[in-house]
Design an enzyme around this catalytic site. Structure first.
Site, PDB file in Angstrom:
ATOM      1  N   ASP A 193     -23.267  80.395  42.517  1.00 46.34           N
ATOM      2  CA  ASP A 193     -24.135  81.581  42.659  1.00 46.34           C
ATOM      3  C   ASP A 193     -24.042  82.459  41.407  1.00 46.34           C
ATOM      4  O   ASP A 193     -23.834  83.670  41.490  1.00 46.34           O
ATOM      5  CB  ASP A 193     -23.736  82.382  43.902  1.00 46.34           C
ATOM      6  CG  ASP A 193     -24.840  83.346  44.338  1.00 46.34           C
ATOM      7  OD1 ASP A 193     -25.998  83.170  43.904  1.00 46.34           O
ATOM      8  OD2 ASP A 193     -24.546  84.281  45.113  1.00 46.34           O
ATOM      9  N   LYS A 202     -12.735  93.208  50.365  1.00 39.53           N
ATOM     10  CA  LYS A 202     -13.932  92.620  50.965  1.00 39.53           C
ATOM     11  C   LYS A 202     -13.647  92.240  52.406  1.00 39.53           C
ATOM     12  O   LYS A 202     -12.791  91.403  52.685  1.00 39.53           O
ATOM     13  CB  LYS A 202     -14.380  91.393  50.175  1.00 39.53           C
ATOM     14  CG  LYS A 202     -15.653  90.767  50.735  1.00 39.53           C
ATOM     15  CD  LYS A 202     -16.121  89.589  49.901  1.00 39.53           C
ATOM     16  CE  LYS A 202     -17.394  88.988  50.477  1.00 39.53           C
ATOM     17  NZ  LYS A 202     -17.860  87.823  49.700  1.00 39.53           N
ATOM     18  N   LEU A 210     -18.300 100.231  48.557  1.00 41.09           N
ATOM     19  CA  LEU A 210     -18.849  99.973  47.223  1.00 41.09           C
ATOM     20  C   LEU A 210     -20.160  99.216  47.298  1.00 41.09           C
ATOM     21  O   LEU A 210     -21.039  99.388  46.457  1.00 41.09           O
ATOM     22  CB  LEU A 210     -17.845  99.166  46.390  1.00 41.09           C
ATOM     23  CG  LEU A 210     -16.527  99.859  46.032  1.00 41.09           C
ATOM     24  CD1 LEU A 210     -15.607  98.886  45.319  1.00 41.09           C
ATOM     25  CD2 LEU A 210     -16.788 101.080  45.165  1.00 41.09           C
ATOM     26  N   GLY A 256     -23.239  93.050  51.525  1.00 44.05           N
ATOM     27  CA  GLY A 256     -24.001  91.831  51.307  1.00 44.05           C
ATOM     28  C   GLY A 256     -24.049  90.998  52.558  1.00 44.05           C
ATOM     29  O   GLY A 256     -23.598  91.407  53.634  1.00 44.05           O
ATOM     30  N   GLY A 257     -24.594  89.790  52.413  1.00 43.04           N
ATOM     31  CA  GLY A 257     -24.724  88.919  53.571  1.00 43.04           C
ATOM     32  C   GLY A 257     -23.395  88.434  54.088  1.00 43.04           C
ATOM     33  O   GLY A 257     -23.275  88.057  55.247  1.00 43.04           O
TER      34      GLY A 257
END
Length: 748
Positions: free
Chosen positions: A541, A444, A422, A425-426
């Site tokens: 964030d 994830k 999907l 990221g970092g």
């Protein structure tokens, strides 16, 4: 002297006789290997042959191979060969007789007759051939040299034909006719077309064709006569035989033990049958089957067939031993020694098979054992035992924080198939998966692990798993059996707010009512995290790429990769700076102290994005106002807020609500955290704005000049940080914001 002279005269005669004998013996030998036995794709077996005289039996069997197109011709009758069978049959091409097909006249074009006559000719027309006519109003006639042999008439009048069913079966006179040729026909044959009086006018009756053929036709596969005319020829079957009256022909063949007094002769390999045709005798030779196969016209040409290798031998002998014999086979009981070898072979084969299965099973067991040990090692290293203890203390929340096995998640994501990705990221890669109960989830997979923060990570997983708010992405559980922890979240299908707000290619336009509703939901979620949860949780964030939208455009706050929980008596966290350019609280950046007001600042940037439709940072704006926050504060200072409101909502929005939200955003962006409202106050104020019980007074209060000058971090500032940070977790596309991320802490 006379005797000596007589002896000298006899020597040449003896040499001649010996020479004839040697020639006679040599003629019984096989044709030389240099003889070519193939022309194009057609096999040319002896007694036929290509090349020298010793390659074929006599000139009637000579085949000429056209070197240009590799087409074989029977030399003596000058006809193209289609195939040769050693069973006494050859197929040749014979021309088609036609009328009115291409010349503009109905006069028949009759080709030369088929002539297979001549002294010693072995060819004759078989009764497998038919006389076929295709067309209307004519008669096809087959004739010999002196008389008509047979004929048939073709008409296009349906009354002259039989039923429709009959017409479909054979050519019986309607558009085509056919008749079989009688046996014993002469060796010179012609095919003519006779047109009745009154039908020979030019073009009358159309194209008509007639020909001899061994092919079978019916009205279903006979099309227009032009097709046969264009083809130009038809296949005709000729029989061939040996003339036994000439010993030169009978001597070379393998089955030569024949006499005129016996009707049938055979040896162990081949047989010859005798007959008479047109006043002379002939014979037809063949290999005795099923024991032999090959060419009976060559010395030793019939070879034995090993029936034990065929189904006939295996099926008949079954459990017995099959023994091949000349011309046949025999089934014999298996000998004890032979049976012993069979049993030994079966036992050895079974032992080898069991050994192979054992080795394979042992290999799989070792692999599974190693995987299990590795999974247990990862589970302990990633804090699995600590998580179990935490879950045991919170029995009521066990379901909310589930420990998944690696097998479950591999099955859910199709072994983490790249087609299920999907986003990346970092901090890791997010996959779309489906659990066994049918729930769609976002999985994830982290990129790195900080072993020094295992206990802190487990505590935060437990805390986050207990969060139950409709506007916060639910953490369903985790898997600790992998090298790096894997987190499982609920799946949010409609992408992130950033994409829906800024993607110009998207046909969807977000109205002001929807934007205000989303802002209220985000504020409510953050207020819950800051004050209503068991422990205050700072997100750290907040940005539009971390705000997901479901199918009803309901906002859900996501990506807690950098979030931290604090005790109730704590007022701030001291951490390494983490966040995203354009959203980071300047006070936090300078002091490294993150408070709940730092989340308020980031939320203020999100409010400005919803108001203006602009991205948090852009190189299009001036150097000093490149950040959206600074650009907004400058507009407030110059009293031109309405100029920067998104054009897509200007015409339909409630301007009082817009100015009220702008006033709230300005207070959230105050440089000093103490002057910012908390998230509970922000949430209540937004609800009041939506209910229209809040009066903005249109005027937006401004802070002092010092605040304005230090409102935002400029891109010209020099920071000793990198440029990589987490991207959005669950949306299907890469983040589209121009905001540039800072380096986050190494997290899970």
């Amino acid at each position: 002297m006379k005797t000596e002279t007589h002896n000298r005269q006899c020597i040449p005669l003896a040499i001649s006789v010996l020479s004839l004998f040697i020639n006679g013996v040599s003629s019984a030998r096989q044709p030389p290997d240099r003889c070519n036995r193939v022309c194009g794709e057609i096999s040319i077996p002896f007694p036929f042959g290509i090349g020298g005289k010793d390659c074929y039996l006599n000139p009637w069997y000579e085949v000429v191979c056209n070197s240009t197109n590799s087409v074989p011709f029977l030399s003596r009758i000058n006809r193209e060969l289609v195939n040769i069978s050693l069973n006494g049959v050859v197929h040749i091409k014979a021309p088609v007789t036609s009328s009115g097909c291409s010349t503009g006249t109905s006069q028949p074009l009759t080709p030369p007759p088929l002539n297979v006559a001549g002294q010693g000719s072995p060819y004759f027309l078989t009764d497998k051939n038919l006389l076929v006519a295709v067309g209307c109003k004519f008669k096809a006639v087959m004739a010999g040299i002196t008389s008509q042999i047979t004929s048939c008439e073709s008409s296009c009048n349906e009354r002259n034909s039989s039923s429709q069913e009959g017409r479909n079966k054979i050519c019986n006179g309607y558009k085509c006719c056919q008749t079989r040729i009688p046996e014993g026909q002469p060796q010179v044959i012609s095919v003519d077309i006779e047109i009745p009086q009154g039908n020979n006018t030019t073009g009358e009756g159309g194209c008509r064709v007639a020909f001899l053929t061994s092919d079978k036709y019916s009205s279903l596969n006979v099309t227009e006569p032009e097709k046969f005319h264009g083809h130009g020829y038809a296949a005709v079957e000729l029989g061939w035989f040996f003339d036994t009256s000439d010993s030169r022909d009978t001597q070379p063949i393998s089955c030569k033990n024949a006499s005129d007094t016996t009707p049938y002769t055979s040896d162990t390999r081949c047989s010859c049958s005798y007959g008479y045709f047109s006043g002379f005798s002939y014979r037809d030779c063949y290999c005795n089957s099923p024991g032999y196969k090959g060419n009976p016209f060559l010395p030793g040409g019939c070879v034995d067939v090993d029936e034990c290798k065929l189904d006939i031998g295996r099926n008949q002998c079954k459990d017995q031993s099959c023994v091949n014999l000349p011309g046949w086979f025999d089934c014999q009981p298996k000998k004890p020694e032979q049976l012993k070898r069979v049993i030994q072979g079966v036992l050895i084969g079974s032992a080898l098979l069991l050994f192979a299965f054992g080795i394979f099973g042992l290999y799989k067991f070792v692999q599974k054992r190693r995987k299990l040990i590795r999974m247990r090692k990862f589970f302990r290293r990633n804090g699995g035992m600590l998580l179990k203890q935490q879950l045991a203390r919170k029995e009521g929340n066990v379901e909310m924080s589930r420990i998944f096995s690696s097998h479950e998640l591999e099955k859910a994501t199709d072994n983490f198939n790249k087609n299920r990705v999907l986003g990346q990221g970092g901090q890791g890669t997010v996959y779309k998966g489906m659990l066994v109960d049918g729930r769609i989830v976002a999985v994830k997979r982290s990129k790195a692990v900080d072993e020094d923060r295992v206990e802190e990570f487990i505590n935060e997983v437990v805390v986050l798993a207990q969060i139950n708010h409709r506007n916060i992405v639910k953490l369903l559980g985790c898997c600790l059996e992998t090298e790096v922890p894997v987190l499982v979240y609920e799946f949010v299908p409609n992408g992130d707010l950033c994409k829906r707000l800024h993607d110009e290619s998207d046909d969807y336009t977000m109205t002001w009512e929807v934007r205000l509703h989303i802002a209220i939901e985000i504020a409510g979620a953050l207020s819950y995290l800051h004050s209503a949860a068991s422990f205050p949780i700072y997100h750290r964030d907040i940005k539009t790429t971390n705000i997901l939208l479901d199918e009803r455009n309901r906002a859900k706050v996501s990506d807690f990769g950098t979030s931290r929980s604090v005790t109730i008596d704590q007022t701030h966290l001291t951490t390494q700076v983490a966040g995203t350019f354009g959203y980071v609280d300047p006070e936090y950046f300078q002091s490294s102290k993150f408070t709940e007001k730092s989340d308020v600042y980031s939320f203020g940037v999100v409010l400005v994005e919803l108001l203006t439709g602009e991205k948090p940072s852009s190189r299009v704006r001036s150097e000093e106002n490149r950040g959206l926050a600074a650009h907004f504060v400058e507009a407030v200072k110059e009293n031109r807020v309405l100029d920067i409101v998104d054009d897509r909502i200007k015409d339909e929005c409630n301007m009082d609500q817009v100015m009220s939200v702008a006033n709230l955003a300005r207070r959230c962006l105050n440089r000093k955290g103490k002057k910012r409202p908390n998230m509970r106050e922000v949430s209540i104020e937004l609800e009041m704005i939506r209910s229209s019980h809040y009066d903005s007074g249109i005027h937006i209060e401004d802070d002092d000049e010092e605040d304005d000058q230090a409102m935002e971090l400029n891109f010209n500032d020099t920071w000793e940080v990198g440029a990589t940070a987490p991207a959005s977790m669950f949306n299907n596309a890469s983040p589209t914001s121009d905001a540039e991320p800072l380096v986050p802490l190494r997290t899970w």
